[in-house]
Design an enzyme around this catalytic site. Structure first.
Site: not given
Ligand code: GLC
Length: 566
Positions: A229, A280
């Site tokens: 993310d 790993e």
């Molecule tokens: C990313 C995710 C989104 C979230 C953001 C904060 O963009 O896809 O859904 O709100 O990160 O974590």
């Protein structure tokens, strides 16, 4: 690779081992990866929020669809302020979704069906309920507890002004001031997203070590990889300089260069480190970057040979239904990613964008994350959107590389536009006082059975976001085996893509079909997409897939066809 009947546990183990170690070397190069948004996929407990047992119970449906892998949006422990992207314990399952044992069962059941599983990892920020952040709040300014996050003294005579001018992706300021132990207003902490999502300080070795532990925790359980993310956001520019927002910039940085919190060079060392950890492990594990960068060429920096394996191709997702733009983004992608030894990926929908069955028919600009509501300008005509979405997917699934699908797109689900304000849950909606609708419209629980409560999402009829009445006709059982349904189109495309190894193929452009056409050959398949409204005369050959009716040797507008050629 198709699942055939239930196996005994001994057979399962043997098959699973063989699958993980020998089948599909570098599977991620060509895989079709299906995104599950757990809270909206299937709800076994009946509380209105989807869960892990719900996923397990529908894996046969996914095997039947013909995908190679699933990516699960977060199911880890979280107060759910941002639908799980606010994690309070990275190594546990939130009770809303089940238990770690439910996760293990789901993973084993997926592997039994030769479906790989990648999980979301949220390293840019935690929840404010994470024990580290709670310790930081209780500790003094400039303490080691605070050093795990981005705490700073404010500007102004009494520190009453935020440390810089950065804005939250969800709207409003990116800084929140805390109250210190003496009851006085004190330092500020950075949150690029909601105030419940404090950013970690990735220059702190303790943070890096903690994430190594988290990676190993899930790798030890057997996951096949991670979707990372906000992979372009972890490292911030030295000194946290002010940023003069670029009007071209999407809030995640899509169009803009030089944003001091996106795409800083030092972030790449984090992924080199993680790549070494993945290596790993036995088998073939992969890292996929969620990085919103201005171009495919910039995005490719995240997948250099010693970094991640894949990066989402957001420049492709953001391309309008227009032949010239599509040809260009495909061409650029097929140079940029293979140029650094990685596959290109392709994606049209996910849980953060307006579903492509609506987006491709919008007639007004709609920045990523803003969403659409009843009074948004440029409302999509549903039939136009669905035709374009089917054509766009038929084009995408013929491209070499790996493709991502988002749950429900195989049913042709549109964005839900008329969610009542009091049902909306995206923090964007609250942080902008309703000025931006946010992302709830693409997150509505998906329909399985036309005639069941909550369309078979669960047995009770509860649903955390209301489902539209029109969805009965889009339910999976209403489309299964129905010629011409969107579900059967997806199944046919995935089967042909696999049988003809299109993911591992190559693209050769074809001229002569006019400016509205995207036309190319991949192996023995000629693909022609008509993004305009004037029919295009088709070449001879057997039509093996088509996003809409094709008759009299003509390809209508908003239609894509696959033709077998010698
Ligand atoms: C990313 C995710 C989104 C979230 C953001 C904060 O963009 O896809 O859904 O709100 O990160 O974590």
């Amino acid at each position: 690779m198709q699942y055939a009947g239930r196996m005994t546990s001994a057979e399962t183990i043997e098959r699973t081992d063989a699958f993980l170690t020998t089948v599909g070397g570098e599977w991620w190069r060509t895989a079709v990866i299906y995104q599950i948004y757990p809270r909206s996929f299937a709800d076994a407990s009946g509380d209105g929020i989807g869960d892990l047992p719900g996923i397990t119970s529908h894996l046969d449906d996914l095997a039947h669809l013909g995908i190679d892998a699933i990516w699960l949006s977060p199911f880890q422990r979280s107060p759910q302020k941002d639908a799980g992207y606010d994690v309070s314990d990275y190594c546990d399952v939130d009770p809303l979704f089940g238990t770690l044992a439910d996760f293990d069962d789901m993973l084993a059941a997926a592997h039994e069906r030769s479906i790989r599983v990648i999980v979301d990892l949220v390293p840019n920020h935690s929840s404010d309920q994470h024990e580290w952040f709670q310790q930081a709040l209780a500790a003094a300014p400039h303490s080691t507890e605070r050093a795990r996050y981005m705490f700073r003294d404010g500007k102004g005579e009494n520190g009453e002004l935020p440390p810089n001018n950065w804005e939250s992706v969800f709207g409003g300021p990116a800084w929140t001031r805390v109250v210190e132990a003496d009851g006085e207003p004190g330092q500020w902490y950075l949150h690029l997203f909601d105030s419940s999502q404090p950013d970690f300080d990735w220059s702190n070795e303790e943070v890096r070590e903690e994430f190594r532990r988290i990676l190993r925790f899930w790798l030890d359980r057997g996951v096949d990889g991670f979707r990372v993310d906000v992979a372009h956001g972890l490292v911030k520019a030295e000194g946290l300089p002010d940023y003069i927002p670029n009007p071209e910039a999407g809030s995640m940085g899509g169009e803009a260069e030089n944003v001091p919190y996106w795409g800083q060079d030092a972030v790449h060392e984090v992924y080199r480190d993680w790549r070494r950890i993945l290596e790993e492990y036995q088998g073939d594990r992969a890292l996929a970057a969620e990085a919103w960068l201005p171009t495919a060429a910039r995005t490719a920096e995240w997948v250099r040979h010693d970094e991640m394996h894949q990066a989402f191709n957001f420049p492709y997702l953001e391309t309008k239904w227009n032949a010239a733009d599509l040809r260009e983004v495909i061409e650029v992608s097929l140079h940029a990613f293979p140029g650094v030894g990685a596959p290109s990926t392709w994606v049209l929908s996910n849980h953060d964008v307006v579903r492509h069955a609506s987006r491709l028919a919008l007639t007004a600009e709609n920045p990523q994350g803003h969403g659409i509501g009843p009074d948004s300008p440029g409302q999509p005509i549903p039939e136009v959107g669905l035709a374009r979405a089917r054509a766009a997917t038929t084009l995408m699934l013929a491209l070499p590389g790996s493709a991502y699908l988002y749950q429900g797109e195989e049913l042709g689900l549109p964005e839900v536009i008329d969610i009542p304000g009091d049902a909306r849950q995206d923090p964007t909606w609250f942080r902008t006082n309703g000025e931006r609708y946010g992302r709830d419209g693409c997150r509505v629980p998906i329909p399985w059975n036309a005639d069941a409560p909550a369309y078979g999402f669960n047995a009770t009829g509860a649903s955390w976001l209301p489902q539209p009445a029109e969805w009965a006709t889009l339910a999976r059982d209403a489309q299964t085996g129905v010629e011409g349904s969107t579900l059967e189109l997806y199944r046919a495309l995935l089967a042909e893509r696999r049988a003809r190894s299109l993911g591992a193929g190559s693209l050769e452009w074809i001229d002569g079909y006019g400016t509205d056409a995207v036309a190319f050959r991949n192996g023995n398949v000629t693909v022609i997409a008509n993004t305009g409204s004037t029919p295009i005369a088709l070449p001879g050959g057997i039509v093996i897939a088509s996003s809409g009716p094709v008759a009299d040797g003509e390809l209508p507008g908003d239609t894509t066809v696959w033709i077998e050629t010698a």
